[in-house]
Design an enzyme around this catalytic site. Sequence first.
Site, PDB file in Angstrom:
ATOM      1  N   HIS A   1      -4.647   2.489  -0.065  1.00 25.50           N
ATOM      2  CA  HIS A   1      -3.725   3.191  -0.941  1.00 25.50           C
ATOM      3  C   HIS A   1      -3.438   4.891  -0.442  1.00 25.50           C
ATOM      4  O   HIS A   1      -4.290   5.084   0.288  1.00 25.50           O
ATOM      5  CB  HIS A   1      -4.324   3.425  -2.441  1.00 25.50           C
ATOM      6  CG  HIS A   1      -5.656   4.319  -2.522  1.00 25.50           C
ATOM      7  ND1 HIS A   1      -6.641   4.227  -3.283  1.00 25.50           N
ATOM      8  CD2 HIS A   1      -5.677   5.633  -1.972  1.00 25.50           C
ATOM      9  CE1 HIS A   1      -7.353   5.195  -3.189  1.00 25.50           C
ATOM     10  NE2 HIS A   1      -7.044   5.984  -2.430  1.00 25.50           N
TER      11      HIS A   1
ATOM     12  N   ASN B   1      -8.342   0.705   0.700  1.00 22.76           N
ATOM     13  CA  ASN B   1      -7.753  -0.519   0.614  1.00 22.76           C
ATOM     14  C   ASN B   1      -6.157   0.038   0.842  1.00 22.76           C
ATOM     15  O   ASN B   1      -5.167  -0.854   0.666  1.00 22.76           O
ATOM     16  CB  ASN B   1      -7.775  -0.670  -0.907  1.00 22.76           C
ATOM     17  CG  ASN B   1      -7.303   0.344  -1.856  1.00 22.76           C
ATOM     18  OD1 ASN B   1      -6.777   1.369  -1.483  1.00 22.76           O
ATOM     19  ND2 ASN B   1      -7.368   0.264  -3.077  1.00 22.76           N
TER      20      ASN B   1
HETATM   21  C1  F6R Z   1      -6.042  12.307  -3.036  1.00 22.07           C
HETATM   22  C2  F6R Z   1      -5.516  11.166  -2.650  1.00 22.07           C
HETATM   23  C3  F6R Z   1      -6.056   9.959  -2.475  1.00 22.07           C
HETATM   24  C4  F6R Z   1      -7.128   9.992  -1.109  1.00 22.07           C
HETATM   25  C5  F6R Z   1      -7.936   8.813  -0.697  1.00 22.07           C
HETATM   26  C6  F6R Z   1      -8.920   9.203   0.405  1.00 22.07           C
HETATM   27  O1  F6R Z   1      -5.390  13.255  -3.744  1.00 22.07           O
HETATM   28  O2  F6R Z   1      -4.170  10.904  -3.339  1.00 22.07           O
HETATM   29  O3  F6R Z   1      -5.122   8.802  -2.007  1.00 22.07           O
HETATM   30  O4  F6R Z   1      -6.237  10.750  -0.145  1.00 22.07           O
HETATM   31  O5  F6R Z   1      -8.376   8.229  -1.914  1.00 22.07           O
HETATM   32  O6  F6R Z   1      -9.954  10.060  -0.252  1.00 22.07           O
HETATM   33  P1  F6R Z   1     -10.848  10.676   0.743  1.00 22.07           P
HETATM   34  O7  F6R Z   1     -10.250  11.589   1.615  1.00 22.07           O
HETATM   35  O8  F6R Z   1     -12.090  11.143  -0.136  1.00 22.07           O
HETATM   36  O9  F6R Z   1     -11.602   9.581   1.512  1.00 22.07           O
END
Ligand code: F6R
Length: 240
Positions: free
Chosen positions: A138, A136
């Site tokens: 973030h 999304n």
């Molecule tokens: C984790 C964080 C999140 C992840 C994001 C992607 O510390 O801040 O913003 O970077 O949710 O997660 P993955 O890498 O598991 O797809």
Amino acid sequence: MQILTFKTTEEIGAAAGKLFVETVQNNPKAVLGLATGATPVPTYEYMAKEYENGNVSFKDVTTFNLDEYCDLPKEHKNSFYSFMVDNLFSKIDVKDENINFLDGNVEDPDAESKRYADAIINAGGIDIQFLGVGRNGHIAFNEPADEFTDEAFKVKLTDSTIEANSIYFDDIPMPRYAMTMGIGSIMRAKKIVFVATGSSKAEAVRAMVKGEVTPSCPASILQNHPDCYVLLDEAAAALL
Ligand code: F6R
């Protein structure tokens, strides 16, 4: 933003890891901003390998992680602290006292936010910050919102984030809240290394790179950062 595309996640891990290792080689007291999740794992493998090979020491670095779940003991296997110990800290020579985390179990999130902001300032600011992205858009746990945040705060996680991260929780339900660094704290990092891999991130990457800068896609703020690397595999770059 400097956008680079790679064939494999190992290549991305080496490229991102090299940026971190070079930062520490040039400044052994560097302040590293770190993330959790699947995305940084190849980067941390590269950093650990470089340490093992004697090419770098992390003994004088300071680290700040982006976020931590609320209502979860620090030592629980699914805490972000445990993730970092398992994937990086236990494999390098960083000192325990130089590792910084937001505390997700505090009574007063505002005081915790102030403590973290002060700790970052006292360390001299973040020299290099790793970022992944949510489907999304973030970054850290700054979910799509009406305005950009500044310092750390307590956030209610969105359904999309809960769905994505629930796969890691096999014994207890995933926490619904987290403490996260704000957008302002992230943007103050001197260098940002943003990594996205896989087709599930393609739309977020498109909105971040090609869309307008808007808090409804928090990652889009990175268009305004003066030194931001964007490292992608072909699937994540497919809509650019
Ligand atoms: C984790 C964080 C999140 C992840 C994001 C992607 O510390 O801040 O913003 O970077 O949710 O997660 P993955 O890498 O598991 O797809």
